[in-house]
Design a protein around this motif. Structure first.
Motif, PDB file in Angstrom:
ATOM      1  N   GLY A  49      13.001  -0.757  -1.049  1.00  0.00           N
ATOM      2  CA  GLY A  49      14.148  -1.659  -0.032  1.00  0.00           C
ATOM      3  C   GLY A  49      12.923  -2.304   0.879  1.00  0.00           C
ATOM      4  O   GLY A  49      13.368  -3.372   1.694  1.00  0.00           O
ATOM      5  N   ALA A  50      12.229  -1.581   1.749  1.00  0.00           N
ATOM      6  CA  ALA A  50      11.144  -1.733   3.115  1.00  0.00           C
ATOM      7  C   ALA A  50      10.327  -3.430   2.538  1.00  0.00           C
ATOM      8  O   ALA A  50       9.886  -4.418   2.996  1.00  0.00           O
ATOM      9  N   LEU A  51      10.102  -2.933   1.219  1.00  0.00           N
ATOM     10  CA  LEU A  51       8.802  -3.941   0.529  1.00  0.00           C
ATOM     11  C   LEU A  51      10.166  -4.928   0.230  1.00  0.00           C
ATOM     12  O   LEU A  51       9.434  -6.279   0.280  1.00  0.00           O
TER      13      LEU A  51
ATOM     14  N   ARG B 217       0.608  -1.516  -0.128  1.00  0.00           N
ATOM     15  CA  ARG B 217      -0.004   0.124   0.129  1.00  0.00           C
ATOM     16  C   ARG B 217       0.933   1.115   0.646  1.00  0.00           C
ATOM     17  O   ARG B 217       0.692   2.269  -0.516  1.00  0.00           O
ATOM     18  N   LYS B 218       1.944   0.966   0.736  1.00  0.00           N
ATOM     19  CA  LYS B 218       2.877   2.636   0.898  1.00  0.00           C
ATOM     20  C   LYS B 218       3.108   2.600  -0.835  1.00  0.00           C
ATOM     21  O   LYS B 218       3.036   4.302  -1.078  1.00  0.00           O
ATOM     22  N   SER B 219       3.976   1.732  -1.333  1.00  0.00           N
ATOM     23  CA  SER B 219       4.552   0.971  -2.849  1.00  0.00           C
ATOM     24  C   SER B 219       3.424   1.726  -3.674  1.00  0.00           C
ATOM     25  O   SER B 219       4.202   2.320  -4.304  1.00  0.00           O
ATOM     26  N   HIS B 220       2.595   1.472  -3.131  1.00  0.00           N
ATOM     27  CA  HIS B 220       1.145   1.781  -4.281  1.00  0.00           C
ATOM     28  C   HIS B 220       0.885   3.207  -4.987  1.00  0.00           C
ATOM     29  O   HIS B 220       0.653   4.466  -5.795  1.00  0.00           O
ATOM     30  N   LYS B 221       0.867   3.759  -2.548  1.00  0.00           N
ATOM     31  CA  LYS B 221       0.920   5.661  -3.146  1.00  0.00           C
ATOM     32  C   LYS B 221       2.033   6.165  -3.479  1.00  0.00           C
ATOM     33  O   LYS B 221       1.730   7.669  -3.732  1.00  0.00           O
TER      34      LYS B 221
ATOM     35  N   SER C 155      13.616   7.970 -10.161  1.00  0.00           N
ATOM     36  CA  SER C 155      13.155   9.306  -9.682  1.00  0.00           C
ATOM     37  C   SER C 155      12.300   9.890  -8.447  1.00  0.00           C
ATOM     38  O   SER C 155      12.730  10.885  -8.126  1.00  0.00           O
ATOM     39  N   SER C 156      12.365   8.627  -7.553  1.00  0.00           N
ATOM     40  CA  SER C 156      11.560   9.223  -6.192  1.00  0.00           C
ATOM     41  C   SER C 156      12.732   8.021  -5.515  1.00  0.00           C
ATOM     42  O   SER C 156      12.793   7.698  -4.944  1.00  0.00           O
ATOM     43  N   PRO C 157      13.239   9.042  -4.801  1.00  0.00           N
ATOM     44  CA  PRO C 157      14.048   8.492  -3.812  1.00  0.00           C
ATOM     45  C   PRO C 157      13.308   8.377  -2.555  1.00  0.00           C
ATOM     46  O   PRO C 157      13.591   7.106  -1.927  1.00  0.00           O
ATOM     47  N   ASP C 158      12.598   8.609  -2.389  1.00  0.00           N
ATOM     48  CA  ASP C 158      10.999   8.372  -0.885  1.00  0.00           C
ATOM     49  C   ASP C 158      10.845   6.557  -1.189  1.00  0.00           C
ATOM     50  O   ASP C 158      10.309   5.466  -1.162  1.00  0.00           O
ATOM     51  N   LEU C 159      10.714   6.434  -2.815  1.00  0.00           N
ATOM     52  CA  LEU C 159      10.334   4.989  -3.604  1.00  0.00           C
ATOM     53  C   LEU C 159      11.031   4.258  -3.615  1.00  0.00           C
ATOM     54  O   LEU C 159      10.822   3.235  -3.103  1.00  0.00           O
TER      55      LEU C 159
END
Length: 132
Positions: free
Chosen positions: A119-121, A18-22, A110-114
């Protein structure tokens, strides 16, 4: 692993998905220029062709949520199949969809947050048994 452990691992994977999808939706929205109200964005995400590649992940998330709602025990072979399905989407397995993999990797770059979330995923995915 017992059923409680299996469910815990699958719930953790669902949470990380869910976090990755967001974050993926945010990346695609930025590229597509999605603006307006929340309803406008929802319409764009569900109907606009630029977001079609993400529907594979959305459907996979629904599959996991539905399975978690069932009372039948989660078998290791079932968890391994779910892991294999996701690995064909995000890697490292051979891609089930070249378009998804291409867009996913571009979003990662393109997204450091992603990238951090990936990694968490991967850690959550590593809690599931692998095939073979």
């Amino acid at each position: 692993m017992n059923d409680n452990d299996n469910r815990s691992a699958l719930r953790q994977l669902a949470s990380e998905l869910r976090k990755s999808h967001k974050l993926l939706l945010e990346c695609q929205s930025t590229l597509s220029g999605a603006t307006g109200t929340a309803f406008d964005r929802l319409q764009m995400v569900t109907n606009h062709p630029d977001f079609a590649w993400l529907r594979m992940l959305s459907e996979f998330m629904v599959e996991i949520d539905e399975r978690l709602d069932e009372e039948a025990p989660l078998e290791p072979t079932e968890l391994a199949a779910l892991r294999a399905t996701l690995e064909r989407l995000i890697g490292p397995a051979e891609p089930s969809s070249a378009l998804f993999r291409e867009k996913y990797l571009a979003a990662l770059h393109s997204s450091p947050d992603l990238t951090i979330q990936h990694g968490a995923l991967r850690l959550a995915l590593g809690r599931l048994p692998a095939i073979g």
